[in-house]
Design a protein around this motif. Structure first.
Motif, PDB file in Angstrom:
ATOM      1  N   TYR A  36       0.852  -1.184   0.000  1.00  0.00           N
ATOM      2  CA  TYR A  36       0.000   0.000   0.000  1.00  0.00           C
ATOM      3  C   TYR A  36       0.886   1.232   0.000  1.00  0.00           C
ATOM      4  N   GLY A  43      -5.561   8.510   2.244  1.00  0.00           N
ATOM      5  CA  GLY A  43      -5.680   7.176   2.809  1.00  0.00           C
ATOM      6  C   GLY A  43      -4.684   6.212   2.194  1.00  0.00           C
ATOM      7  N   GLN A  45      -3.588   3.424  -0.187  1.00  0.00           N
ATOM      8  CA  GLN A  45      -4.037   3.043  -1.523  1.00  0.00           C
ATOM      9  C   GLN A  45      -3.308   1.775  -1.948  1.00  0.00           C
TER      10      GLN A  45
ATOM     11  N   CYS B  23     -17.100   7.521   9.840  1.00  0.00           N
ATOM     12  CA  CYS B  23     -16.642   7.045   8.536  1.00  0.00           C
ATOM     13  C   CYS B  23     -17.856   6.870   7.636  1.00  0.00           C
ATOM     14  N   PHE B  91      -7.816   4.516  10.950  1.00  0.00           N
ATOM     15  CA  PHE B  91      -8.214   4.362   9.552  1.00  0.00           C
ATOM     16  C   PHE B  91      -9.468   3.507   9.459  1.00  0.00           C
ATOM     17  N   CYS B  92     -10.431   3.987   8.724  1.00  0.00           N
ATOM     18  CA  CYS B  92     -11.598   3.204   8.364  1.00  0.00           C
ATOM     19  C   CYS B  92     -11.360   2.602   6.985  1.00  0.00           C
ATOM     20  N   ALA B  93     -11.912   1.433   6.740  1.00  0.00           N
ATOM     21  CA  ALA B  93     -11.779   0.797   5.421  1.00  0.00           C
ATOM     22  C   ALA B  93     -13.066   0.057   5.099  1.00  0.00           C
ATOM     23  N   SER B  94     -13.287  -0.146   3.810  1.00  0.00           N
ATOM     24  CA  SER B  94     -14.450  -0.928   3.404  1.00  0.00           C
ATOM     25  C   SER B  94     -14.121  -1.749   2.166  1.00  0.00           C
ATOM     26  N   SER B  95     -14.884  -2.808   1.967  1.00  0.00           N
ATOM     27  CA  SER B  95     -14.726  -3.645   0.776  1.00  0.00           C
ATOM     28  C   SER B  95     -16.080  -4.204   0.388  1.00  0.00           C
ATOM     29  N   LEU B 104      -9.523  -3.523  -0.847  1.00  0.00           N
ATOM     30  CA  LEU B 104      -9.840  -2.847   0.403  1.00  0.00           C
ATOM     31  C   LEU B 104      -9.560  -1.355   0.204  1.00  0.00           C
ATOM     32  N   PHE B 105     -10.560  -0.529   0.454  1.00  0.00           N
ATOM     33  CA  PHE B 105     -10.431   0.915   0.295  1.00  0.00           C
ATOM     34  C   PHE B 105     -10.304   1.552   1.676  1.00  0.00           C
ATOM     35  N   PHE B 106      -9.274   2.369   1.852  1.00  0.00           N
ATOM     36  CA  PHE B 106      -9.037   3.037   3.123  1.00  0.00           C
ATOM     37  C   PHE B 106      -9.404   4.513   3.036  1.00  0.00           C
TER      38      PHE B 106
END
Lengths: 114, 115
Positions: A36, A43, A45, B23, B91-95, B104-106
């Motif tokens: 990443y 954020g 990536q 988030c 950090f928040c993340a979602s998929s 996975l997007f942060f």
């Protein structure tokens, strides 16, 4: 249990030079490996990932990484550095098929000298 | 590219106070996560959330922490009584799915400072 070690918290290269960021992992199960990148005020990536198959993985922005099981390594390279590559880079590992629980390294800050 | 949005970008709080980090995951994503990074240390997994319940949590995620999806768009992390050692970037993340082939997007993170 899994862990990641990134050798070098700071790496500095000249513009146009080879970029090499080192990552070694430890995993008791077949690993899934990730790089990443984090640019300032942004954020994390995804640059690239290895799951199965070809061990040389190509990612965005000209980066690639090679999974070497015998060396438990997943080093990130780019043939020619650009100023825009300056960022923090994180290597991560997971062995889970399920929920995306990643174990990260400490990160390497890449500086590009003009 | 779609983005995960986190607010606020910086939060300062007094020790013992409750704090809520917010988030907004990507709209069609079903899996949500919180990670944190204490200054100078590694990014650490805290919790994953799916179908309105926690699917996995780390040892860090003790009774002081809770997560919630209060409506169809927000995903929150609450720390009930903050400690100095809770100071970190969260950090928040979602998929879209939970398989590792899913991206996975942060978010860009919330810097929490506990005084």
């Amino acid at each position: 249990a899994q862990s990641v070690t990134q050798l070098g918290s700071h790496v500095s290269v000249s513009e146009g030079a080879l970029v090499l960021l080192r990552c070694n992992y430890s995993s008791s199960v077949p690993p899934y490996l990730f790089w990443y990148v984090q640019y300032p005020n942004q954020g994390l990536q995804l640059l690239l990932k290895y799951t199965t198959g070809a061990t040389l993985v190509k990612g965005i922005n000209g980066f690639e990484a090679e999974f070497k099981k015998s060396e438990t390594s997943f080093h990130l390279t780019k043939p020619s550095a650009h100023m825009s590559d300056a960022a923090e880079y994180f290597c991560a590992v997971s062995g889970y098929q399920g929920a995306q629980k990643l174990v990260f390294g400490q990160g390497t800050r890449l500086t590009i000298n003009p | 590219e779609p983005e995960v949005t986190q607010t606020p970008s910086h939060q300062v709080t007094q020790m013992g106070q409750e704090v809520i980090l917010r988030c907004v995951p990507i709209s069609n994503h079903l899996y949500f996560y919180w990670y944190r990074q204490i200054l100078g240390q590694k990014v650490e997994f805290l919790v994953s959330f799916y179908n309105n319940e926690i699917s996995e949590k780390s040892e860090i995620f003790d009774d002081q922490f809770s997560v919630e999806r209060p409506d169809g768009s927000n995903f929150t992390l609450k720390i009930r009584s903050t400690k100095l050692e809770d100071s970190a970037m969260y950090f928040c993340a979602s998929s879209e799915g939970d398989r590792l082939r899913e991206k996975l997007f942060f978010g860009s993170g919330t810097q929490l400072s506990v005084l």
